[in-house]
Design an enzyme around this catalytic site. Structure first.
Site, PDB file in Angstrom:
ATOM      1  N   GLY A  11      41.211 -24.017  11.092  1.00 37.11           N
ATOM      2  CA  GLY A  11      41.100 -23.337  12.389  1.00 37.11           C
ATOM      3  C   GLY A  11      42.251 -22.424  12.747  1.00 37.11           C
ATOM      4  O   GLY A  11      42.503 -22.183  13.934  1.00 37.11           O
ATOM      5  N   SER A  12      42.939 -21.859  11.739  1.00 35.49           N
ATOM      6  CA  SER A  12      44.059 -20.971  12.095  1.00 35.49           C
ATOM      7  C   SER A  12      43.552 -19.660  12.703  1.00 35.49           C
ATOM      8  O   SER A  12      44.207 -19.077  13.567  1.00 35.49           O
ATOM      9  CB  SER A  12      44.971 -20.704  10.887  1.00 35.49           C
ATOM     10  N   MET A  89      32.009 -22.962   6.853  1.00 35.41           N
ATOM     11  CA  MET A  89      31.722 -22.923   5.434  1.00 35.41           C
ATOM     12  C   MET A  89      30.279 -23.294   5.091  1.00 35.41           C
ATOM     13  O   MET A  89      29.957 -23.586   3.960  1.00 35.41           O
ATOM     14  CB  MET A  89      32.710 -23.818   4.658  1.00 35.41           C
ATOM     15  N   ILE A  91      26.458 -21.733   5.099  1.00 31.94           N
ATOM     16  CA  ILE A  91      25.744 -20.469   5.285  1.00 31.94           C
ATOM     17  C   ILE A  91      24.649 -20.650   6.324  1.00 31.94           C
ATOM     18  O   ILE A  91      23.882 -21.614   6.281  1.00 31.94           O
ATOM     19  CB  ILE A  91      25.134 -20.006   3.944  1.00 31.94           C
ATOM     20  N   HIS A 108      35.945 -12.575   6.477  1.00 25.77           N
ATOM     21  CA  HIS A 108      35.874 -12.960   5.066  1.00 25.77           C
ATOM     22  C   HIS A 108      37.142 -12.490   4.355  1.00 25.77           C
ATOM     23  O   HIS A 108      37.574 -11.350   4.549  1.00 25.77           O
ATOM     24  CB  HIS A 108      34.634 -12.324   4.432  1.00 25.77           C
ATOM     25  N   GLU A 141      21.188 -11.432   7.355  1.00 22.70           N
ATOM     26  CA  GLU A 141      20.563 -12.533   6.618  1.00 22.70           C
ATOM     27  C   GLU A 141      21.120 -12.705   5.210  1.00 22.70           C
ATOM     28  O   GLU A 141      20.811 -13.681   4.532  1.00 22.70           O
ATOM     29  CB  GLU A 141      19.043 -12.335   6.584  1.00 22.70           C
ATOM     30  N   ASP A 144      27.468 -12.450   3.335  1.00 26.44           N
ATOM     31  CA  ASP A 144      28.596 -11.537   3.546  1.00 26.44           C
ATOM     32  C   ASP A 144      28.197 -10.069   3.364  1.00 26.44           C
ATOM     33  O   ASP A 144      28.976  -9.268   2.836  1.00 26.44           O
ATOM     34  CB  ASP A 144      29.764 -11.900   2.605  1.00 26.44           C
TER      35      ASP A 144
HETATM   36  C1  GAR Z   1      39.914 -17.931   6.216  1.00 29.90           C
HETATM   37  O1  GAR Z   1      40.676 -17.379   5.173  1.00 29.90           O
HETATM   38  C2  GAR Z   1      38.561 -17.256   6.296  1.00 29.90           C
HETATM   39  O2  GAR Z   1      38.614 -15.890   6.014  1.00 29.90           O
HETATM   40  C3  GAR Z   1      37.814 -18.001   5.229  1.00 29.90           C
HETATM   41  O3  GAR Z   1      38.196 -19.335   5.379  1.00 29.90           O
HETATM   42  C4  GAR Z   1      39.512 -19.376   5.896  1.00 29.90           C
HETATM   43  C5  GAR Z   1      39.505 -20.245   7.133  1.00 29.90           C
HETATM   44  O4  GAR Z   1      40.814 -20.470   7.577  1.00 29.90           O
HETATM   45  N1  GAR Z   1      36.398 -17.829   5.368  1.00 29.90           N
HETATM   46  C6  GAR Z   1      35.578 -17.766   4.332  1.00 29.90           C
HETATM   47  O5  GAR Z   1      35.937 -17.854   3.173  1.00 29.90           O
HETATM   48  C7  GAR Z   1      34.134 -17.564   4.712  1.00 29.90           C
HETATM   49  N2  GAR Z   1      33.350 -17.281   3.534  1.00 29.90           N
HETATM   50  P1  GAR Z   1      41.086 -21.053   9.020  1.00 29.90           P
HETATM   51  O6  GAR Z   1      40.190 -22.304   9.149  1.00 29.90           O
HETATM   52  O7  GAR Z   1      42.539 -21.422   9.014  1.00 29.90           O
HETATM   53  O8  GAR Z   1      40.722 -20.003  10.026  1.00 29.90           O
END
Ligand code: GAR
Length: 202
Positions: A11-12, A89, A91, A108, A141, A144
């Site tokens: 969740g950053s 995470m 889809i 992404h 749909e 990415d």
């Molecule tokens: C981030 O790097 C985001 O871009 C990626 O997961 C991480 C979540 O970090 N998302 C994906 O790969 C989506 N396909 P966070 O939980 O610290 O925000």
């Protein structure tokens, strides 16, 4: 603009949004934060600042559609206008995308259309690119594939590992995601077909 965030883990990116919101520079109303993981750190980050949270753990549902129906009802009840995916995470199915009444955005960790899907940073390193970055896009749909709102590049160094590259990209994510959402909330983002136009100065 009423927003909700879905996040599966650390969740950053959610925290970057919360920080800007606390500073008064993100003109949104946080209606809720949801997760498919009961123990997601993202839920704790939201609770800490008084944002209502909901967990939608897979094991509580007979199938994916039942889980998605629950999320859709939650969004409707909250009157959400923009759903923000921040490290979510799972889809979202075409069924969800068609039924959702709000806009949906995602971040992404690659320069799309390169390296969609999981482990984008690893894909970039294995391919040997010299530049990577991150992309904020509307969700359609496909995986990415939605219209691109904002991108920013970072260099890839020969000595990079997945961790060092991910960290460099993450710093940029924390900058462009709040900026993109701010512009959407201010009504400055227009989307026609695949083309997104940002009216920064109007
Ligand atoms: C981030 O790097 C985001 O871009 C990626 O997961 C991480 C979540 O970090 N998302 C994906 O790969 C989506 N396909 P966070 O939980 O610290 O925000």
């Amino acid at each position: 603009m009423k927003i909700a965030v879905l996040a599966s883990g650390r969740g950053s990116n959610l925290q970057a949004l919360i920080d800007e919101w606390l500073e008064g520079s993100l003109p949104v109303e946080f209606m809720g934060v949801g997760s498919d993981q009961i123990k997601a750190q993202a839920l704790l980050r939201a609770e800490k600042v008084g944002i209502p949270t909901r967990a939608f753990p897979r094991e509580n549902y007979p199938d994916k559609q039942a889980q998605e129906d629950d999320i859709l009802n939650w969004l409707e009840e909250l009157g959400v206008e923009l759903l923000v995916l921040a490290g979510y995470m799972r889809i979202l199915s075409p069924y969800f995308i068609r039924r959702a009444e709000c806009l949906i955005v995602n971040i992404h960790p690659s320069l799309l259309p390169a390296f969609p899907g999981l482990n984008a940073q690893r894909q970039a390193l294995e391919y040997g690119v010299k530049v990577s970055g991150c992309t904020v896009h509307f969700v359609d749909e496909g995986m990415d594939t939605g219209p691109i709102i904002m991108q920013e590049a970072v260099p890839v160094y020969e000595e990079d590992t997945v961790e060092t590259l991910s960290q460099r990209i993450l710093q940029v994510e924390h900058k462009i995601y709040p900026e993109a959402i701010r512009l959407i909330a201010l009504g400055k983002v227009e989307c026609q077909g695949r083309k997104v136009t940002i009216k920064r100065h109007s």
